[in-house]
Design an enzyme around this catalytic site. Structure first.
Site, short mmCIF file in Angstrom:
data_model
loop_
_atom_site.label_atom_id
_atom_site.label_comp_id
_atom_site.label_asym_id
_atom_site.label_seq_id
_atom_site.Cartn_x
_atom_site.Cartn_y
_atom_site.Cartn_z
N GLY A 1 7.99 -79.25 -49.92
CA GLY A 1 9.45 -78.83 -49.77
C GLY A 1 9.42 -78.56 -48.29
O GLY A 1 8.68 -77.92 -47.50
N HIS B 1 15.63 -70.55 -48.36
CA HIS B 1 15.38 -70.74 -46.92
C HIS B 1 16.80 -70.93 -46.37
O HIS B 1 17.08 -70.46 -45.03
CB HIS B 1 14.57 -71.93 -46.39
CG HIS B 1 13.17 -71.78 -46.42
ND1 HIS B 1 12.56 -71.01 -45.66
CD2 HIS B 1 12.21 -72.35 -47.36
CE1 HIS B 1 11.34 -70.95 -45.74
NE2 HIS B 1 11.04 -71.68 -46.90
N GLN C 1 13.49 -74.60 -41.17
CA GLN C 1 12.02 -74.59 -40.75
C GLN C 1 11.77 -75.50 -39.82
O GLN C 1 10.58 -75.47 -38.94
CB GLN C 1 11.13 -74.67 -41.97
CG GLN C 1 11.25 -73.60 -43.07
CD GLN C 1 10.32 -74.23 -44.24
OE1 GLN C 1 10.93 -75.00 -45.17
NE2 GLN C 1 9.17 -73.70 -44.28
N CYS D 1 4.14 -71.45 -48.08
CA CYS D 1 5.10 -71.78 -47.30
C CYS D 1 4.62 -72.27 -46.13
O CYS D 1 3.72 -71.45 -45.43
CB CYS D 1 6.49 -70.49 -47.22
SG CYS D 1 7.72 -71.09 -46.09
N LEU D 2 5.36 -73.47 -45.59
CA LEU D 2 4.62 -74.20 -44.13
C LEU D 2 5.14 -73.20 -43.19
O LEU D 2 4.35 -73.22 -42.05
CB LEU D 2 5.37 -75.56 -43.99
CG LEU D 2 4.92 -76.59 -45.14
CD1 LEU D 2 5.47 -77.76 -45.06
CD2 LEU D 2 3.60 -76.56 -45.08
N HIS E 1 12.95 -71.97 -53.90
CA HIS E 1 12.33 -71.72 -52.60
C HIS E 1 13.03 -72.31 -51.35
O HIS E 1 13.47 -71.50 -50.50
CB HIS E 1 10.91 -72.18 -52.58
CG HIS E 1 10.10 -71.99 -51.30
ND1 HIS E 1 8.65 -71.08 -51.29
CD2 HIS E 1 10.13 -72.24 -50.40
CE1 HIS E 1 8.52 -71.09 -50.30
NE2 HIS E 1 9.09 -71.60 -49.34
N GLU E 2 13.35 -73.53 -51.56
CA GLU E 2 14.06 -74.24 -50.20
C GLU E 2 15.54 -73.95 -50.23
O GLU E 2 15.88 -73.50 -49.03
CB GLU E 2 13.98 -75.64 -50.62
CG GLU E 2 12.66 -76.21 -50.48
CD GLU E 2 11.47 -75.87 -49.61
OE1 GLU E 2 12.09 -75.47 -48.37
OE2 GLU E 2 10.34 -75.92 -49.77
NI NI Z 1 8.98 -72.28 -47.20
#
Ligand code: NI
Length: 182
Positions: A48, A146, A53, A100-101, A142-143
């Protein structure tokens, strides 16, 4: 399609902590962004990605989850969405591992609602209602977090729930806590 640069927590870019703006209409520019985000997510081997991000203060997310979690390279389900919001959620919660990226190398055991219903605009601007459970529901939570400036470490129930994974001499992955216990 263009790979976008992923903003990391260490970059001190405030965009990761902002409330993202509602997308007024899913324009060509937003569809191009969605396509770039899918390419960027796949390149980084994530499941995701949210627009903050890639440095954009916009309510856009992409999610791609394997149909069979045991077969990560098998068929997957892909969503590209604007303005997603959770309209209902189960009381039942479940703790599961997340990464998380934007937070390299760290892992966390995060409680999430098991079942959720999400309403969002798809890439054609149509309203979609999605019933999600388990891992898919986890990734969406999670997304969507963000887009509110919330990162998963904010959601863990204690410092021992955040850790790195290191391989020991026998080749086993061992948890190394972020915060060493006193
Ligand atoms: Ni993340």
């Amino acid at each position: 399609m263009t790979l976008r640069t992923i903003v990391k927590v260490d970059d001190d870019n405030p965009v990761l902590r902002m409330r993202a703006q509602v997308v007024p209409a899913v324009s060509r520019r937003i569809r191009d962004l969605m396509d770039d985000m899918v390419a960027t997510m796949r390149d980084a081997e994530g499941v995701g990605l949210a627009a903050p991000q890639v440095g954009l203060d916009l309510q856009v997310i992409v999610v791609e989850v394997p149909e069979d979690l045991e077969e990560p390279d098998g068929p997957s389900r892909l969503w590209t969405l604007a303005n997603p919001r959770v309209i209902s959620l189960s009381e039942a919660m479940e703790e599961g591992r997340e990464a998380c990226l934007s937070i390299p190398d760290l892992f966390g055991d995060v409680p999430r609602h098991v079942d959720i219903v999400v309403e969002a605009l798809d890439r054609y601007g149509r309203t979609q209602r999605l019933e999600l459970s388990g891992f898919e529901a986890r990734v969406f939570q999670h997304e969507i977090d963000h887009l509110q400036g919330i990162l998963y470490p904010d959601r863990v129930t204690g410092p021992d729930k955040l850790y790195y994974l290191e391989e020991d001499a026998e080749g086993n992955w061992v948890k190394v806590p972020l915060a060493a216990p006193d």
